[in-house]
Scaffold this motif. Structure first.
Motif, mmCIF file in Angstrom:
data_model
loop_
_atom_site.group_PDB
_atom_site.id
_atom_site.type_symbol
_atom_site.label_atom_id
_atom_site.label_comp_id
_atom_site.label_asym_id
_atom_site.label_seq_id
_atom_site.Cartn_x
_atom_site.Cartn_y
_atom_site.Cartn_z
ATOM 1 N N ASP A 282 -8.676 -7.091 -8.786
ATOM 2 C CA ASP A 282 -9.451 -6.523 -7.561
ATOM 3 C C ASP A 282 -8.234 -6.072 -6.487
ATOM 4 O OD1 ASP A 282 -11.772 -6.388 -6.284
ATOM 5 O OD2 ASP A 282 -11.383 -8.153 -5.115
ATOM 6 N N ALA A 283 -7.087 -6.723 -6.313
ATOM 7 C CA ALA A 283 -6.159 -6.529 -5.416
ATOM 8 C C ALA A 283 -5.712 -4.981 -5.734
ATOM 9 C CB ALA A 283 -5.101 -7.278 -5.530
ATOM 10 N N ARG A 284 -5.607 -4.609 -7.062
ATOM 11 C CA ARG A 284 -5.282 -3.313 -7.596
ATOM 12 C C ARG A 284 -6.301 -2.248 -7.079
ATOM 13 N NH1 ARG A 284 -3.039 -0.728 -12.420
ATOM 14 N NH2 ARG A 284 -3.177 1.480 -11.908
ATOM 15 N N LEU A 285 -7.469 -2.715 -7.373
ATOM 16 C CA LEU A 285 -8.393 -1.732 -6.931
ATOM 17 C C LEU A 285 -8.482 -1.397 -5.394
ATOM 18 C CD1 LEU A 285 -11.727 -3.185 -8.936
ATOM 19 C CD2 LEU A 285 -10.595 -1.026 -9.301
ATOM 20 N N LEU A 286 -8.280 -2.496 -4.682
ATOM 21 C CA LEU A 286 -8.226 -2.125 -3.161
ATOM 22 C C LEU A 286 -7.319 -1.194 -3.054
ATOM 23 C CD1 LEU A 286 -9.045 -5.913 -2.092
ATOM 24 C CD2 LEU A 286 -10.518 -3.762 -1.735
ATOM 25 N N ARG A 287 -5.990 -1.564 -3.503
ATOM 26 C CA ARG A 287 -4.893 -0.543 -3.241
ATOM 27 C C ARG A 287 -5.175 0.727 -3.738
ATOM 28 N NH1 ARG A 287 -1.809 -4.792 -5.456
ATOM 29 N NH2 ARG A 287 -1.518 -3.590 -7.248
ATOM 30 N N ASP A 288 -5.946 0.996 -4.847
ATOM 31 C CA ASP A 288 -6.103 2.291 -5.224
ATOM 32 C C ASP A 288 -7.249 2.938 -4.359
ATOM 33 O OD1 ASP A 288 -4.358 1.873 -7.458
ATOM 34 O OD2 ASP A 288 -5.574 2.653 -8.779
ATOM 35 N N PHE A 289 -8.099 2.318 -4.192
ATOM 36 C CA PHE A 289 -9.510 2.772 -3.091
ATOM 37 C C PHE A 289 -8.729 3.029 -1.831
ATOM 38 C CE2 PHE A 289 -13.290 0.758 -5.037
ATOM 39 C CZ PHE A 289 -13.185 1.263 -6.321
ATOM 40 N N GLU A 290 -7.801 2.466 -1.238
ATOM 41 C CA GLU A 290 -7.229 2.751 -0.040
ATOM 42 C C GLU A 290 -6.389 4.071 -0.066
ATOM 43 O OE1 GLU A 290 -6.010 2.901 3.742
ATOM 44 O OE2 GLU A 290 -7.381 1.591 2.954
ATOM 45 N N ALA A 291 -5.802 4.207 -1.178
ATOM 46 C CA ALA A 291 -5.032 5.451 -1.493
ATOM 47 C C ALA A 291 -5.858 6.717 -1.825
ATOM 48 C CB ALA A 291 -3.963 5.428 -2.673
ATOM 49 N N ASN A 292 -7.086 6.382 -2.155
ATOM 50 C CA ASN A 292 -8.162 7.646 -2.344
ATOM 51 C C ASN A 292 -9.417 7.574 -1.428
ATOM 52 O OD1 ASN A 292 -7.026 9.084 -4.980
ATOM 53 N ND2 ASN A 292 -6.704 6.709 -5.487
ATOM 54 N N LYS A 293 -9.218 6.881 -0.556
ATOM 55 C CA LYS A 293 -10.343 6.439 0.383
ATOM 56 C C LYS A 293 -11.207 7.799 0.693
ATOM 57 C CE LYS A 293 -7.638 6.352 4.877
ATOM 58 N NZ LYS A 293 -7.280 5.314 5.856
#
Length: 413
Positions: A282-293
Motif C-alpha cells: 500500500d505504501a508502494r502504491l501511494l508512492r507510485d500514485f503520487e509520482a503519476n498523480k
C-alpha cells in the motif's frame, strides 16, 4: 527381436526407470533376466524428464520424501526405507554419473543431461547380463495353477517363473507409456483405479489467460484453493499464461493437489508481489500514485506490472481506465492492492492425460504386497513404478518411486 522359443527366470515388461532398476537388481542376485521394451531403446521418457536434465531424486531422507507423496504413501514405506534417496544418489554415483543438488533439494546429473542417467542404466544392464529385447512388445501373460508361467510376445512365447509389469502410466504416450500395464493387470484379475493426469497444466475459465498467452511470471506466489477457501497448495516460483489457462513449475506442482475435479471446484490465486506485505505494498502504491498523480490510471501501472498484464489488471480492478490517478479513492486503491496480492483464476480442469508428466491412478496397491511388490492374487506377478496407483509432487519424488519400487521388486523377483 528374439527366437520363437525362450526360457528364463524373470521377464521384465518395460524398459523405463523402474524396469531397468528391477532388471539390474534381479540379475545381480543371480537371476536370468530378459527385459522387453517395445521402443527402439530404453528410458525414452527418462531422457525427457526435468526438461532433458533428469531430476534423479531429492536430497532428503526417506521419511521427508514420503511426505511428498499424496497418492498412497503408506504403500511406499517399505520400499523407500529399503532404497532411499541417499541410496539412489550412491547408486548413480557408482554407475559413473556425478550428481549435484539444486534449489529445493532437487538432484541432477552434473552434466545436466538426462541421457547420461539412462545410458548408465543401459550400460549396467548389458554389463551385468540382462538380456535386452528392444522393438519387442508383450501381448499377454499366461498363467497356470495360480502362478505366471509365460509371456506372449510378437516374437513368440517366453516361459518364465516371474513377470514384472513396469510399463509406466498413460502420460507421454509417445514415449511408450500407452497403458498396456493396466490391460495386463485387469486381464489377470487386478483392480485398476482409473488413470488421471497429475503434474499437468490447468485449464481456466478466465478469458484473460488467452489475452496474456505466452506471458511468464517469475518470483510470484501461487495458492490453490478449493470451495470454502481451504488452501491446498502454496509456493513461490514461475508460471506462464497460455491460450487455455496456465502452466509452468508452480502450476504443475499445484495440479497434484487438485485430485477431485468430479465433485470439487478449485481456484488459483496469484500473489504478484510476494516480497511485500499488504502494508508495504500500500505504501508502494501511494508512492507510485503520487509520482503519476496527473496521469490516467491505465498509464500509471508500469512500475507495478508488465505491459502484457496491465490491461487485465485495469479491467479487473474496477477502476475506469481514464480515471486520473489523483482522484482514485482509498477503496479503489485497496481493491487494486487485493488484486495484486490475490489475482484469481477459476480452474475448470486439467489438460488431457497425454500432456501430464505423471499419471495418478493405476493398479490398486491393496492387491500388491508392499514388502515385495508381488501380486496378492497371482504368484510370480510383480508391479513397479508408475503403473501402480501411487504418485508424488515435483522435485524428484516420482522418480524415487520408480527407483525404490523397482529395486524392491528386483530383490524379490
Amino acid at each position: 527381436m528374439f527366437m520363437r522359443a525362450q526360457r528364463t527366470d524373470v521377464v521384465v515388461i518395460g524398459g523405463g526407470a523402474a524396469g531397468m532398476m528391477a532388471a539390474i537388481t534381479a540379475v545381480r542376485r543371480g537371476r536370468r533376466v530378459l527385459l522387453l521394451e517395445h521402443q527402439h531403446f530404453c528410458g525414452r521418457k527418462l531422457r525427457l524428464t526435468g526438461k532433458g536434465r533428469c531430476n534423479v531424486c531429492n536430497n532428503c531422507d526417506w521419511k521427508a520424501a514420503l511426505q511428498n507423496v499424496p497418492g498412497n504413501p503408506k504403500f511406499l514405506y517399505g520400499s523407500f526405507s529399503r532404497f532411499s534417496p541417499a541410496d539412489t544418489m550412491a547408486y548413480f554415483t557408482a554407475l559413473g554419473v556425478p550428481l549435484k543438488t539444486e534449489r529445493g533439494g532437487r538432484v541432477f546429473p552434473v552434466s545436466d543431461r538426462a541421457h547420461d542417467v539412462a545410458n548408465a542404466l543401459e550400460r549396467e544392464m548389458r554389463r551385468s547380463g540382462v538380456q535386452l529385447c528392444a522393438d519387442t512388445a508383450a501381448r499377454g501373460i499366461r498363467t497356470q495353477d495360480g502362478a505366471v508361467c509365460a509371456v506372449e510376445t510378437d516374437g513368440g512365447e517366453i516361459a518364465c517363473e516371474s513377470v514384472l509389469i513396469a510399463t509406466g502410466g498413460a502420460s507421454y504416450p509417445g514415449t511408450g507409456s500407452t497403458g498396456d500395464g493396466y490391460r495386463f493387470a485387469r486381464a489377470l484379475g487386478h483392480a485398476v483405479t482409473p488413470p488421471r493426469p497429475s503434474l499437468v497444466p490447468l485449464v481456466c475459465r478466465d478469458d484473460c489467460c488467452a489475452e496474456m498467452q505466452g506471458f511468464s511470471l517469475r518470483n510470484v506466489g501461487l495458492r490453490a484453493l478449493e470451495d470454502g477457501g481451504h488452501v491446498l497448495y502454496s509456493a513461490q516460483g514461475e508460471m506462464m499464461f497460455t491460450h487455455f489457462g496456465v502452466t509452468g513449475p508452480l502450476v504443475l506442482s499445484a495440479s497434484a493437489h487438485l485430485r477431485d475435479f468430479g465433485s470439487a471446484r478449485y481456484r488459483l490465486e496469484i500473489d504478484l508481489k510476494p516480497a511485500l506485505h499488504e502494508e508495504q505494498l500500500d505504501a508502494r502504491l501511494l508512492r507510485d500514485f503520487e509520482a503519476n498523480k496527473n496521469r490516467d490510471f491505465r498509464n500509471a501501472l508500469g512500475g507495478l506490472a508488465a505491459q502484457s498484464m496491465i490491461p487485465v489488471l485495469v479491467r479487473r480492478s474496477g477502476i475506469p481506465p481514464e480515471t486520473k490517478v489523483h482522484s482514485i479513492t482509498r477503496e479503489q486503491r485497496h481493491a487494486l492492492l487485493r488484486l495484486l496480492k490475490s489475482f484469481p483464476l477459476d480452474v475448470s480442469g486439467p489438460r488431457p492425460i497425454d500432456e501430464a508428466i505423471v499419471t495418478a491412478g493405476g493398479v490398486s496397491v491393496g492387491e500388491v504386497n508392499p514388502r515385495t511388490m508381488e501380486s496378492r492374487l497371482l504368484r510370480g506377478l510383480y508391479f513397479a513404478g508408475e503403473v501402480l496407483d501411487v504418485d508424488a509432487y515435483t522435485g524428484g519424488f516420482n522418480l524415487q518411486i520408480a527407483w525404490s519400487t523397482g529395486h524392491m521388486a528386483g530383490e524379490n523377483l
